[in-house]
Design a protein around this motif. Sequence first.
Motif, PDB file in Angstrom:
ATOM      1  N   ILE A  70      59.494  29.808  42.528  1.00  0.00           N
ATOM      2  CA  ILE A  70      59.411  31.058  43.299  1.00  0.00           C
ATOM      3  C   ILE A  70      58.354  31.910  42.598  1.00  0.00           C
ATOM      4  N   LYS A  71      57.209  32.073  43.257  1.00  0.00           N
ATOM      5  CA  LYS A  71      56.116  32.835  42.645  1.00  0.00           C
ATOM      6  C   LYS A  71      56.254  34.320  42.989  1.00  0.00           C
ATOM      7  N   VAL A  72      55.524  35.140  42.230  1.00  0.00           N
ATOM      8  CA  VAL A  72      55.617  36.596  42.413  1.00  0.00           C
ATOM      9  C   VAL A  72      54.223  37.189  42.613  1.00  0.00           C
ATOM     10  N   THR A  73      54.102  38.000  43.672  1.00  0.00           N
ATOM     11  CA  THR A  73      52.861  38.717  43.954  1.00  0.00           C
ATOM     12  C   THR A  73      53.177  40.210  43.916  1.00  0.00           C
ATOM     13  N   ALA A  74      52.187  41.021  43.596  1.00  0.00           N
ATOM     14  CA  ALA A  74      52.451  42.458  43.562  1.00  0.00           C
ATOM     15  C   ALA A  74      51.286  43.229  44.170  1.00  0.00           C
ATOM     16  N   GLY A  75      51.569  44.504  44.456  1.00  0.00           N
ATOM     17  CA  GLY A  75      50.523  45.376  44.980  1.00  0.00           C
ATOM     18  C   GLY A  75      50.986  46.811  44.844  1.00  0.00           C
ATOM     19  N   GLY A  76      50.078  47.744  45.063  1.00  0.00           N
ATOM     20  CA  GLY A  76      50.447  49.157  44.973  1.00  0.00           C
ATOM     21  C   GLY A  76      49.606  49.872  43.942  1.00  0.00           C
ATOM     22  N   PHE A  77      50.251  50.776  43.207  1.00  0.00           N
ATOM     23  CA  PHE A  77      49.537  51.511  42.148  1.00  0.00           C
ATOM     24  C   PHE A  77      49.798  50.846  40.823  1.00  0.00           C
ATOM     25  N   LEU A  78      48.776  50.795  40.017  1.00  0.00           N
ATOM     26  CA  LEU A  78      48.936  50.293  38.653  1.00  0.00           C
ATOM     27  C   LEU A  78      47.670  50.663  37.912  1.00  0.00           C
ATOM     28  N   ASP A  79      47.808  51.034  36.635  1.00  0.00           N
ATOM     29  CA  ASP A  79      46.615  51.287  35.839  1.00  0.00           C
ATOM     30  C   ASP A  79      45.819  49.995  35.795  1.00  0.00           C
ATOM     31  N   GLU A  80      44.491  50.144  35.889  1.00  0.00           N
ATOM     32  CA  GLU A  80      43.679  48.936  35.903  1.00  0.00           C
ATOM     33  C   GLU A  80      43.936  48.053  34.691  1.00  0.00           C
ATOM     34  N   ALA A  81      44.202  48.689  33.550  1.00  0.00           N
ATOM     35  CA  ALA A  81      44.425  47.932  32.318  1.00  0.00           C
ATOM     36  C   ALA A  81      45.700  47.099  32.375  1.00  0.00           C
ATOM     37  N   ASP A  82      46.612  47.476  33.263  1.00  0.00           N
ATOM     38  CA  ASP A  82      47.874  46.735  33.352  1.00  0.00           C
ATOM     39  C   ASP A  82      47.769  45.488  34.231  1.00  0.00           C
ATOM     40  N   ILE A  83      46.730  45.430  35.070  1.00  0.00           N
ATOM     41  CA  ILE A  83      46.627  44.297  36.000  1.00  0.00           C
ATOM     42  C   ILE A  83      46.509  42.959  35.243  1.00  0.00           C
ATOM     43  N   PRO A  84      45.564  42.838  34.263  1.00  0.00           N
ATOM     44  CA  PRO A  84      45.545  41.563  33.510  1.00  0.00           C
ATOM     45  C   PRO A  84      46.844  41.290  32.764  1.00  0.00           C
ATOM     46  N   LYS A  85      47.521  42.368  32.336  1.00  0.00           N
ATOM     47  CA  LYS A  85      48.783  42.156  31.596  1.00  0.00           C
ATOM     48  C   LYS A  85      49.833  41.508  32.491  1.00  0.00           C
ATOM     49  N   ILE A  86      49.972  42.026  33.726  1.00  0.00           N
ATOM     50  CA  ILE A  86      51.025  41.443  34.581  1.00  0.00           C
ATOM     51  C   ILE A  86      50.643  40.036  35.047  1.00  0.00           C
ATOM     52  N   LYS A  87      49.314  39.790  35.150  1.00  0.00           N
ATOM     53  CA  LYS A  87      48.897  38.430  35.536  1.00  0.00           C
ATOM     54  C   LYS A  87      49.211  37.462  34.413  1.00  0.00           C
ATOM     55  N   GLU A  88      49.036  37.923  33.181  1.00  0.00           N
ATOM     56  CA  GLU A  88      49.363  37.070  32.041  1.00  0.00           C
ATOM     57  C   GLU A  88      50.860  36.756  32.015  1.00  0.00           C
ATOM     58  N   MET A  89      51.662  37.721  32.439  1.00  0.00           N
ATOM     59  CA  MET A  89      53.108  37.489  32.478  1.00  0.00           C
ATOM     60  C   MET A  89      53.470  36.450  33.538  1.00  0.00           C
TER      61      MET A  89
END
Length: 132
Positions: A86-105
Amino acid sequence: MKDRKIRILMAKMGDGFETAMMKLASAFSEAGFEVIYTDLQEPEAIVSAALQESVDHIGITTLPGADINRFSKIFELLKKENVEDIKVTAGGFLDEADIPKIKEMGVVEFFPKGTTYAELIQWAKENIKHID
Ligand code: B12
């Protein structure tokens, strides 16, 4: 089971902005997906609902104040329950610096404000598959 619709659980991190989430849910359901719309925020509740609803995918809207550490917890729980497919996708507001962090997770893709519904639906049709 090929003729069953692809099932997506929608949940969120952070508060408010229900209208945007409802519009998103309608766009996905009009495009032929089965949307399980929730306002769940806790990783345990999100993963438990995903299991109970036998979903193929989890979509999370991140809103102001979202705690991104919840993503790691979600992946930890999916692993524990043996449903890492079960994969997870996201969208909405997020600090740009957090985007690579959540992708790494483990988040497969992040869609910021300004992405059109047509782009989202096209991506979903190409990338979200049945897991049965
Ligand atoms: C409507 C609106 C409101 C309404 C909400 C009504 C409602 N019930 O939903 C009201 C007036 C209540 C409101 C209040 C506030 N708002 Co307001 N609001 C907006 C506005 C105009 C619309 C956009 C919106 O709803 N965005 C919500 C998000 C989730 O939707 P979206 O980004 O459009 O989603 C897209 C993508 O992100 C993606 N996506 C989102 N989720 C997901 C999930 C998945 C799985 C996928 C694949 C894709 C995906 O798809 C969508 C289509 O492209 C924007 C300004 C703008 N022009 O964008 C400001 C805006 C979002 N608001 C903002 C703010 C600051 C607030 C307040 C904090 C203001 C205040 N001080 O009180 C409050 C807090 C609200 C809360 N947390 O409850 C800021 C956010 C800034 C930030 N980066 O954090 C904005 C950007 C305005 C600004 N320029 O400052 N707001």
